[in-house]
Scaffold this motif. Structure first.
Motif, PDB file in Angstrom:
ATOM      1  N   THR A  12       0.855  -1.187   0.000  1.00 28.08           N
ATOM      2  CA  THR A  12       0.000   0.000   0.000  1.00 28.08           C
ATOM      3  C   THR A  12       0.890   1.235   0.000  1.00 28.08           C
ATOM      4  N   ASP A  13       0.335   2.349  -0.425  1.00 22.88           N
ATOM      5  CA  ASP A  13       1.121   3.586  -0.471  1.00 22.88           C
ATOM      6  C   ASP A  13       1.604   4.010   0.911  1.00 22.88           C
ATOM      7  N   ALA A  14       0.851   3.655   1.942  1.00 23.91           N
ATOM      8  CA  ALA A  14       1.268   4.004   3.305  1.00 23.91           C
ATOM      9  C   ALA A  14       2.596   3.345   3.672  1.00 23.91           C
ATOM     10  N   ASP A  15       2.894   2.210   3.042  1.00 26.35           N
ATOM     11  CA  ASP A  15       4.158   1.527   3.306  1.00 26.35           C
ATOM     12  C   ASP A  15       5.353   2.275   2.720  1.00 26.35           C
ATOM     13  N   PHE A  16       5.109   3.150   1.750  1.00 27.97           N
ATOM     14  CA  PHE A  16       6.197   3.767   0.995  1.00 27.97           C
ATOM     15  C   PHE A  16       6.021   5.273   0.793  1.00 27.97           C
ATOM     16  N   THR A  17       5.532   5.972   1.787  1.00 26.63           N
ATOM     17  CA  THR A  17       5.243   7.393   1.617  1.00 26.63           C
ATOM     18  C   THR A  17       6.466   8.219   1.259  1.00 26.63           C
ATOM     19  N   ASP A  18       7.643   7.834   1.705  1.00 29.38           N
ATOM     20  CA  ASP A  18       8.844   8.614   1.408  1.00 29.38           C
ATOM     21  C   ASP A  18       9.556   8.169   0.137  1.00 29.38           C
ATOM     22  N   TRP A  19       8.913   7.348  -0.673  1.00 29.56           N
ATOM     23  CA  TRP A  19       9.533   6.837  -1.887  1.00 29.56           C
ATOM     24  C   TRP A  19       9.171   7.631  -3.138  1.00 29.56           C
ATOM     25  N   TYR A  20       8.318   8.630  -3.004  1.00 30.15           N
ATOM     26  CA  TYR A  20       7.980   9.429  -4.178  1.00 30.15           C
ATOM     27  C   TYR A  20       9.191  10.238  -4.616  1.00 30.15           C
ATOM     28  N   SER A  21       9.274  10.493  -5.893  1.00 29.35           N
ATOM     29  CA  SER A  21      10.361  11.299  -6.435  1.00 29.35           C
ATOM     30  C   SER A  21      10.331  12.686  -5.798  1.00 29.35           C
ATOM     31  N   GLY A  22      11.491  13.230  -5.492  1.00 30.07           N
ATOM     32  CA  GLY A  22      11.563  14.528  -4.836  1.00 30.07           C
ATOM     33  C   GLY A  22      11.717  15.697  -5.785  1.00 30.07           C
ATOM     34  N   ASP A  23      11.553  15.468  -7.098  1.00 32.20           N
ATOM     35  CA  ASP A  23      11.789  16.549  -8.048  1.00 32.20           C
ATOM     36  C   ASP A  23      10.533  17.331  -8.409  1.00 32.20           C
ATOM     37  N   GLY A  24       9.416  17.046  -7.745  1.00 36.81           N
ATOM     38  CA  GLY A  24       8.198  17.814  -7.975  1.00 36.81           C
ATOM     39  C   GLY A  24       7.303  17.268  -9.059  1.00 36.81           C
ATOM     40  N   ARG A  25       7.799  16.298  -9.842  1.00 42.52           N
ATOM     41  CA  ARG A  25       6.944  15.706 -10.868  1.00 42.52           C
ATOM     42  C   ARG A  25       5.917  14.810 -10.222  1.00 42.52           C
ATOM     43  N   ARG A  26       4.750  14.748 -10.830  1.00 41.71           N
ATOM     44  CA  ARG A  26       3.727  13.828 -10.343  1.00 41.71           C
ATOM     45  C   ARG A  26       4.235  12.416 -10.601  1.00 41.71           C
ATOM     46  N   GLY A  27       4.261  11.613  -9.576  1.00 38.79           N
ATOM     47  CA  GLY A  27       4.835  10.286  -9.715  1.00 38.79           C
ATOM     48  C   GLY A  27       3.809   9.178  -9.667  1.00 38.79           C
ATOM     49  N   LEU A  28       4.249   8.028 -10.079  1.00 40.04           N
ATOM     50  CA  LEU A  28       3.422   6.835  -9.965  1.00 40.04           C
ATOM     51  C   LEU A  28       3.494   6.328  -8.532  1.00 40.04           C
ATOM     52  N   GLN A  29       2.505   5.591  -8.135  1.00 43.69           N
ATOM     53  CA  GLN A  29       2.436   5.093  -6.765  1.00 43.69           C
ATOM     54  C   GLN A  29       3.588   4.131  -6.498  1.00 43.69           C
ATOM     55  N   PRO A  30       4.378   4.390  -5.450  1.00 46.92           N
ATOM     56  CA  PRO A  30       5.472   3.479  -5.113  1.00 46.92           C
ATOM     57  C   PRO A  30       4.993   2.055  -4.837  1.00 46.92           C
ATOM     58  N   ALA A  31       3.830   1.902  -4.236  1.00 46.59           N
ATOM     59  CA  ALA A  31       3.310   0.559  -3.968  1.00 46.59           C
ATOM     60  C   ALA A  31       3.087  -0.192  -5.277  1.00 46.59           C
ATOM     61  N   ARG A  32       2.561   0.501  -6.271  1.00 46.32           N
ATOM     62  CA  ARG A  32       2.329  -0.135  -7.574  1.00 46.32           C
ATOM     63  C   ARG A  32       3.665  -0.471  -8.244  1.00 46.32           C
ATOM     64  N   LEU A  33       4.628   0.443  -8.172  1.00 48.48           N
ATOM     65  CA  LEU A  33       5.931   0.173  -8.761  1.00 48.48           C
ATOM     66  C   LEU A  33       6.660  -0.957  -8.040  1.00 48.48           C
ATOM     67  N   ALA A  34       6.441  -1.073  -6.738  1.00 49.89           N
ATOM     68  CA  ALA A  34       7.028  -2.184  -5.988  1.00 49.89           C
ATOM     69  C   ALA A  34       6.458  -3.506  -6.492  1.00 49.89           C
ATOM     70  N   MET A  35       5.143  -3.544  -6.717  1.00 50.91           N
ATOM     71  CA  MET A  35       4.526  -4.767  -7.225  1.00 50.91           C
ATOM     72  C   MET A  35       4.996  -5.061  -8.646  1.00 50.91           C
ATOM     73  N   VAL A  36       5.146  -4.027  -9.469  1.00 51.76           N
ATOM     74  CA  VAL A  36       5.675  -4.213 -10.821  1.00 51.76           C
ATOM     75  C   VAL A  36       7.082  -4.812 -10.740  1.00 51.76           C
ATOM     76  N   SER A  37       7.882  -4.336  -9.797  1.00 50.43           N
ATOM     77  CA  SER A  37       9.243  -4.862  -9.633  1.00 50.43           C
ATOM     78  C   SER A  37       9.233  -6.339  -9.251  1.00 50.43           C
ATOM     79  N   VAL A  38       8.291  -6.730  -8.405  1.00 47.63           N
ATOM     80  CA  VAL A  38       8.166  -8.138  -8.026  1.00 47.63           C
ATOM     81  C   VAL A  38       7.777  -8.979  -9.241  1.00 47.63           C
ATOM     82  N   LEU A  39       6.800  -8.503 -10.016  1.00 44.22           N
ATOM     83  CA  LEU A  39       6.388  -9.221 -11.220  1.00 44.22           C
ATOM     84  C   LEU A  39       7.528  -9.301 -12.235  1.00 44.22           C
TER      85      LEU A  39
END
Length: 111
Positions: A12-39
């Motif tokens: 869930t996003d709550a697990d990864f709140t500090d994983w968003y990109s810090g450059d101000g761009r709207r980012g994809l959900q870290p939780a979703r990207l974590a699952m993509v990485s597992v797949l």
């Protein structure tokens, strides 16, 4: 598909709140990207292949909770996410979150 059916949302996003990109761009959900990485790891895919799977494969869309017409993302997003995951103890946190969910669901006895 089995992961989503059995565990609902592994990350869930709550697990990864500090994983968003810090450059101000709207980012994809870290939780979703974590699952993509597992797949990606489970299927031994390269970045471009993974991005294509997110765009085209119904089983991946289901697992990720995406709409059928979701356009996916550019493959470069994955390398940026991996760079952020390599910072500090984030990879260990990702593994700990996954193990906690698997244990809670009765799918593992690792503690």
């Amino acid at each position: 598909m089995w992961v989503r059916d059995r565990l609902d949302e592994l990350f869930t996003d709550a697990d990864f709140t500090d994983w968003y990109s810090g450059d101000g761009r709207r980012g994809l959900q870290p939780a979703r990207l974590a699952m993509v990485s597992v797949l990606q790891y489970a299927e031994n895919l390269f970045g471009r292949q993974t991005a294509e799977a997110v765009r085209c494969r119904l089983d991946w869309k289901y697992c990720l909770g995406l709409k059928l017409d979701d356009p996916g993302f550019d493959y470069s997003v994955l390398s940026e996410f991996r760079d952020r995951m390599a910072e500090g103890d984030r990879a260990d946190r990702l593994l700990a979150v996954m193990v906690d969910y698997l244990v809670a669901a009765g799918l593992s006895t690792i503690t």
